[in-house]
Design an enzyme around this catalytic site. Sequence first.
Site, PDB file in Angstrom:
ATOM      1  N   ASN A   1      -5.119  -9.738   3.524  1.00 16.51           N
ATOM      2  CA  ASN A   1      -6.620  -9.474   3.520  1.00 16.51           C
ATOM      3  C   ASN A   1      -7.510 -10.581   3.891  1.00 16.51           C
ATOM      4  O   ASN A   1      -8.602 -10.892   3.522  1.00 16.51           O
ATOM      5  CB  ASN A   1      -7.086  -8.783   2.337  1.00 16.51           C
ATOM      6  CG  ASN A   1      -6.793  -7.274   2.812  1.00 16.51           C
ATOM      7  OD1 ASN A   1      -7.142  -6.607   3.557  1.00 16.51           O
ATOM      8  ND2 ASN A   1      -6.352  -6.417   1.463  1.00 16.51           N
TER       9      ASN A   1
ATOM     10  N   GLU B   1       0.721  -1.409  -0.037  1.00 17.41           N
ATOM     11  CA  GLU B   1      -0.011   0.172   0.012  1.00 17.41           C
ATOM     12  C   GLU B   1       1.049   1.172  -0.097  1.00 17.41           C
ATOM     13  O   GLU B   1       0.624   2.212   0.986  1.00 17.41           O
ATOM     14  CB  GLU B   1      -1.036   0.090   1.215  1.00 17.41           C
ATOM     15  CG  GLU B   1      -2.298   0.726   0.960  1.00 17.41           C
ATOM     16  CD  GLU B   1      -3.497   0.565   1.734  1.00 17.41           C
ATOM     17  OE1 GLU B   1      -4.380   1.270   1.765  1.00 17.41           O
ATOM     18  OE2 GLU B   1      -3.221  -0.248   2.798  1.00 17.41           O
TER      19      GLU B   1
ATOM     20  N   ASP C   1       0.103  -8.217   2.963  1.00 17.16           N
ATOM     21  CA  ASP C   1      -1.282  -8.279   3.630  1.00 17.16           C
ATOM     22  C   ASP C   1      -2.082  -8.967   2.709  1.00 17.16           C
ATOM     23  O   ASP C   1      -2.365  -8.559   1.432  1.00 17.16           O
ATOM     24  CB  ASP C   1      -1.509  -6.735   3.337  1.00 17.16           C
ATOM     25  CG  ASP C   1      -3.005  -6.293   3.826  1.00 17.16           C
ATOM     26  OD1 ASP C   1      -3.583  -7.292   4.345  1.00 17.16           O
ATOM     27  OD2 ASP C   1      -3.496  -5.219   3.897  1.00 17.16           O
TER      28      ASP C   1
ATOM     29  N   TYR D   1      -0.142  -8.030  -1.996  1.00 14.53           N
ATOM     30  CA  TYR D   1      -1.036  -7.246  -1.545  1.00 14.53           C
ATOM     31  C   TYR D   1      -2.274  -7.457  -2.023  1.00 14.53           C
ATOM     32  O   TYR D   1      -2.785  -6.972  -3.107  1.00 14.53           O
ATOM     33  CB  TYR D   1      -1.003  -5.587  -1.652  1.00 14.53           C
ATOM     34  CG  TYR D   1      -2.323  -4.623  -1.204  1.00 14.53           C
ATOM     35  CD1 TYR D   1      -2.608  -4.962   0.218  1.00 14.53           C
ATOM     36  CD2 TYR D   1      -2.498  -3.552  -1.817  1.00 14.53           C
ATOM     37  CE1 TYR D   1      -3.648  -4.037   0.639  1.00 14.53           C
ATOM     38  CE2 TYR D   1      -3.608  -2.711  -1.278  1.00 14.53           C
ATOM     39  CZ  TYR D   1      -4.059  -2.966  -0.157  1.00 14.53           C
ATOM     40  OH  TYR D   1      -4.869  -2.123   0.413  1.00 14.53           O
TER      41      TYR D   1
ATOM     42  N   ASP E   1      -2.275   1.819  10.073  1.00 14.28           N
ATOM     43  CA  ASP E   1      -3.064   0.944  10.735  1.00 14.28           C
ATOM     44  C   ASP E   1      -2.601  -0.511  10.958  1.00 14.28           C
ATOM     45  O   ASP E   1      -3.396  -1.334  11.398  1.00 14.28           O
ATOM     46  CB  ASP E   1      -4.601   0.905  10.356  1.00 14.28           C
ATOM     47  CG  ASP E   1      -4.555   0.967   8.683  1.00 14.28           C
ATOM     48  OD1 ASP E   1      -3.682   0.940   8.239  1.00 14.28           O
ATOM     49  OD2 ASP E   1      -5.934   1.054   8.198  1.00 14.28           O
TER      50      ASP E   1
END
Length: 258
Positions: A149, A34, A147, A106, A249
């Site tokens: 997700n 990101e 990441d 990602y 975050d």
Amino acid sequence: MKLATWNVNGINARLPLLLRWLEESMPDVVCLQELKAPDAKFPHEALTDAGYGALWRGQPSWNGVAILARGAQPIEIRRELPGDPSDTEARYLEAAVEGMIVASIYLPNGNPQPGPKFDRKLRWFERMNRHAQSLWDTGLPVVLAGDWNVVPTDDVADIYATRSWHDDALLQPEPRAAWQALLAQGWVDAIRHLHPDEPLYTFWDYLRQRWPRNAGLRIDHLLLSEPLAQVLAGAGVDRDVRGWEHASDHAPVWVTFD
């Protein structure tokens, strides 16, 4: 040897924090996600000054992945996930670095679900699993980092006790099944392998005081092929980084190898 992954949520916005963490943690290899920056805006000079060679694939405003190496230059293998020539999003980068194949990943978020974004998430995951199998079959030391997700289970080790996320794309049966199919190839989930029951969250939403309450999720993962799993020495999350001012975050996740 220390390897880490971190969704920085905007590399230029978090650059001072990234440089601070690199200096304090001194990882040898880092996968970033990101970036939220086009290629021309990637801060390679600052990273060079910090002692890191870099390979990156940027995209304006969204996505973006990078691989850093301390005192070395990652050698590019591929800049996109095979299987869909129409996919132009910067979500995958693969390089040879420090004797390993390293992928910075990602995976699409998939919200809202059901819908086209969720369907695209599942298609991307399916392509990822096919490519992961080809990497596994090489027998080489490979790390799939990033990441993903996906929250693997409802256990407190993967997500705080809540019902508020149950309709989210990160917790649905289909991506969880894809995750389990990936592990079935033989990949070792480093955090869970060394800390089978410990809540080691990697993401805390900015809303509802979730960081102070430790209301987190485990969605950033490091998967290891057999040669690296055999020399896995440590794994953890730099949780305190999430508490720094103007933080991402996500927190960095790391492994060490003998």
